[in-house]
Design an enzyme around this catalytic site. Structure first.
Site, PDB file in Angstrom:
ATOM      1  CB  CYS A   1      -0.766  -0.335   1.202  1.00  0.00           C
ATOM      2  SG  CYS A   1      -1.729   2.003   1.789  1.00  0.00           S
TER       3      CYS A   1
ATOM      4  CD  GLU B   1      -6.835   1.495  -3.638  1.00  0.00           C
ATOM      5  OE1 GLU B   1      -7.292   2.665  -3.389  1.00  0.00           O
ATOM      6  OE2 GLU B   1      -6.174   0.668  -3.772  1.00  0.00           O
TER       7      GLU B   1
ATOM      8  CG  HIS C   1      -7.515   2.956   1.553  1.00  0.00           C
ATOM      9  ND1 HIS C   1      -6.320   3.209   2.669  1.00  0.00           N
ATOM     10  CD2 HIS C   1      -6.505   2.225   0.675  1.00  0.00           C
ATOM     11  CE1 HIS C   1      -5.179   3.360   2.070  1.00  0.00           C
ATOM     12  NE2 HIS C   1      -5.203   2.247   1.122  1.00  0.00           N
TER      13      HIS C   1
END
Ligand code: ZN
Length: 178
Positions: free
Chosen positions: A103, A146, A149
């Site tokens: 990441c 994602e 996230h």
């Protein structure tokens, strides 16, 4: 805003906020998307980026079409960048596989994470149009990383095994980061 936020920053732990559909095509959102692309491009190995990684707690992520094409030979896209606004995973395969993952916000760790092989995502694109997209391979992994996230989750929370590598090792051996 071009710096990638690193893991101890509390912004990465927030649940990012949805964007009102009428605002998607606004100058403000256009600028944020452009800043995300710039920040990702500066990293060279960045194949995808979520808005919180540049300090903006909104539900947007961007995928570099050209890097995705390079990194996943099975990817059939034309190499243009993909923008997902208010993304939501609507289908996810039970079948999972342990994949290696790194990441941009967790330099320079690498780890093994179980990810579903296939994912369908619904979202809006940057024109404010509703889209739905199925993915396998690296793009399916990206969709899961994602979306995490945007929910304040980092891959190290889920990884079974995490190890540190040098910047050179990661760039040469491991390829792209999410
Ligand atoms: Zn990431």
């Amino acid at each position: 805003m071009k710096e990638i936020i690193q893991r101890d920053n509390p912004i990465l732990r927030e649940k990012a906020v949805s964007i009102a559909v009428g605002e998607i095509t606004s100058e403000k959102i256009k600028k944020i998307i452009a800043a995300m692309k710039d920040a990702m491009a500066l990293q060279k190995d960045g194949v995808a980026i979520a808005a919180p990684q540049i300090g903006v707690s909104l539900r947007i992520f961007v995928v570099s079409g050209s890097l995705l094409k390079q990194a996943d030979k099975k990817y059939r896209g034309d190499g243009t960048d993909l923008v997902f606004i208010n993304p939501e995973i609507i289908k996810i395969s039970k079948e999972k596989k342990e994949v290696e993952e790194g990441c941009l916000s967790v330099r320079w760790l690498y780890g093994k994470v179980k990810r579903s092989l296939r994912v369908t995502l619904k979202a809006y694109n940057e024109k404010g149009e509703k889209i739905e997209r199925g993915a396998s391979g690296l793009l399916a992994q990206i969709f899961q990383h994602e979306t995490d996230h945007l929910n304040g989750i980092l891959f190290i929370d889920k990884a079974k095994e995490v190890w540190e590598m040098t910047e050179e090792e990661i760039r040469e051996v491991r390829g792209v980061q999410l």
